[in-house]
Scaffold this motif. Structure first.
Motif, PDB file in Angstrom:
ATOM      1  N   MET A   1       9.539  -6.325 -27.024  1.00 48.41           N
ATOM      2  CA  MET A   1       8.559  -7.319 -27.414  1.00 48.41           C
ATOM      3  C   MET A   1       9.312  -8.304 -28.238  1.00 48.41           C
ATOM      4  SD  MET A   1       5.151  -5.143 -27.754  1.00 48.41           S
ATOM      5  CE  MET A   1       3.901  -6.434 -27.617  1.00 48.41           C
ATOM      6  N   TRP A   2       8.644  -9.572 -28.371  1.00 43.59           N
ATOM      7  CA  TRP A   2       9.043 -10.830 -29.030  1.00 43.59           C
ATOM      8  C   TRP A   2       8.503 -10.426 -30.524  1.00 43.59           C
ATOM      9  CZ3 TRP A   2      11.916 -15.031 -28.426  1.00 43.59           C
ATOM     10  CH2 TRP A   2      11.954 -15.796 -29.205  1.00 43.59           C
ATOM     11  N   ALA A   3       7.401  -9.731 -30.750  1.00 41.51           N
ATOM     12  CA  ALA A   3       6.824  -9.572 -32.177  1.00 41.51           C
ATOM     13  C   ALA A   3       6.116  -8.376 -31.909  1.00 41.51           C
ATOM     14  CB  ALA A   3       6.061 -10.623 -32.442  1.00 41.51           C
ATOM     15  N   ASP A   4       5.921  -7.514 -33.032  1.00 40.25           N
ATOM     16  CA  ASP A   4       5.165  -6.395 -33.123  1.00 40.25           C
ATOM     17  C   ASP A   4       3.412  -6.972 -32.827  1.00 40.25           C
ATOM     18  OD1 ASP A   4       6.859  -4.670 -33.855  1.00 40.25           O
ATOM     19  OD2 ASP A   4       6.727  -5.033 -35.823  1.00 40.25           O
ATOM     20  N   PRO A   5       2.848  -6.093 -32.104  1.00 42.03           N
ATOM     21  CA  PRO A   5       1.473  -6.311 -31.785  1.00 42.03           C
ATOM     22  C   PRO A   5       0.637  -7.199 -33.094  1.00 42.03           C
ATOM     23  CG  PRO A   5       2.237  -4.437 -30.772  1.00 42.03           C
ATOM     24  CD  PRO A   5       3.142  -4.908 -31.577  1.00 42.03           C
ATOM     25  N   ASP A   6       0.717  -6.390 -34.081  1.00 37.78           N
ATOM     26  CA  ASP A   6      -0.209  -6.970 -35.369  1.00 37.78           C
ATOM     27  C   ASP A   6       0.324  -8.148 -35.743  1.00 37.78           C
ATOM     28  OD1 ASP A   6      -1.376  -4.558 -35.217  1.00 37.78           O
ATOM     29  OD2 ASP A   6      -0.195  -3.519 -36.702  1.00 37.78           O
ATOM     30  N   ASP A   7       1.498  -8.857 -35.114  1.00 42.57           N
ATOM     31  CA  ASP A   7       1.951  -9.883 -35.667  1.00 42.57           C
ATOM     32  C   ASP A   7       1.874 -11.052 -34.453  1.00 42.57           C
ATOM     33  OD1 ASP A   7       2.643  -8.930 -38.320  1.00 42.57           O
ATOM     34  OD2 ASP A   7       4.576  -8.191 -37.477  1.00 42.57           O
ATOM     35  N   ASP A   8       1.508 -10.663 -33.429  1.00 39.31           N
ATOM     36  CA  ASP A   8       1.529 -11.538 -32.304  1.00 39.31           C
ATOM     37  C   ASP A   8       0.050 -12.334 -32.172  1.00 39.31           C
ATOM     38  OD1 ASP A   8       1.594 -12.654 -29.543  1.00 39.31           O
ATOM     39  OD2 ASP A   8       2.682 -10.856 -28.927  1.00 39.31           O
ATOM     40  N   PRO A   9       0.131 -13.389 -32.174  1.00 40.02           N
ATOM     41  CA  PRO A   9      -1.117 -14.402 -32.226  1.00 40.02           C
ATOM     42  C   PRO A   9      -1.667 -14.441 -30.845  1.00 40.02           C
ATOM     43  CG  PRO A   9       0.837 -15.951 -32.053  1.00 40.02           C
ATOM     44  CD  PRO A   9       1.262 -14.311 -32.548  1.00 40.02           C
ATOM     45  N   ARG A  10      -1.042 -13.695 -29.893  1.00 41.41           N
ATOM     46  CA  ARG A  10      -1.496 -13.651 -28.582  1.00 41.41           C
ATOM     47  C   ARG A  10      -2.393 -12.554 -28.272  1.00 41.41           C
ATOM     48  NH1 ARG A  10       4.016 -14.326 -25.817  1.00 41.41           N
ATOM     49  NH2 ARG A  10       4.278 -12.639 -27.179  1.00 41.41           N
TER      50      ARG A  10
END
Length: 186
Positions: free
Chosen positions: A17-26
């Motif tokens: 993933m590009w970013a961890d789920p908690d940090d992903d604005p999407r």
């Protein structure tokens, strides 16, 4: 021979993933949007965020770098191209003459994507302005089946085409970003 950047991600939970789920604005908790229009707008919003995320943290040279020669495509070129097409899509709604191109002649969106901070800043401002203008123009149409413009295009078709354009270019952005600094992820 040039050295290739090492592949990396900021994600620690899921390494693809590009970013961890908690940090992903999407990522959004809760129910999905209601109705067809809400779903289409949600997909478009997420692709727009993805493009921005792929550009974050890069300097003007990195954003303007043509990572896959002989192509003129770059992350900055994609930003400029999407500003140009957002502007063009408003033409689909009317029978008026097309708006003048933002960057001049054909392919100027990519050719003019040069490594200058002022060009980077202006390009992101152009994209935001054109997105907002197209969103505002489309907000006046409640019926997704309504046919508009010279070609009688359905509003639904325009919305889906916008999603397709962003999705395709976010795929390009994945590869371009990886070539610039090795960062990978969805």
């Amino acid at each position: 021979m040039t050295e290739q950047p090492a592949r990396w991600t900021e994600a620690t939970v899921y390494p693809d993933m590009w970013a961890d789920p908690d940090d992903d604005p999407r990522n959004s908790e809760g129910p999905s949007p209601d109705g067809e229009l809400g779903s289409l707008q949600d997909y478009l919003t997420n692709y727009r965020l993805t493009l921005r995320m792929k550009c974050e943290g890069l300097d003007a040279e990195q954003l303007a770098r043509r990572s896959v020669p002989p192509s003129t495509m770059s992350l900055l070129g994609l930003v400029r191209h999407l500003a140009e097409v957002e502007r063009h899509w408003r033409t689909w709604l009317t029978e008026d003459e097309p708006l003048p191109k933002l960057y001049g002649k054909r392919d100027a969106d990519f050719d003019g994507a040069v490594a200058e901070p002022a060009v980077v800043e202006a390009s992101f401002r152009d994209l935001e302005r054109e997105q907002a203008a197209t969103d505002a123009a489309l907000a006046g149409y409640a019926d997704l089946g309504e046919r508009v413009g010279k070609d009688g295009v359905a509003i639904r078709e325009l919305l889906v085409h916008r999603i397709e354009e962003y999705a395709r270019h976010c795929g390009h952005a994945d590869l371009l970003r990886e070539c610039v600094d090795g960062r990978v992820g969805q």
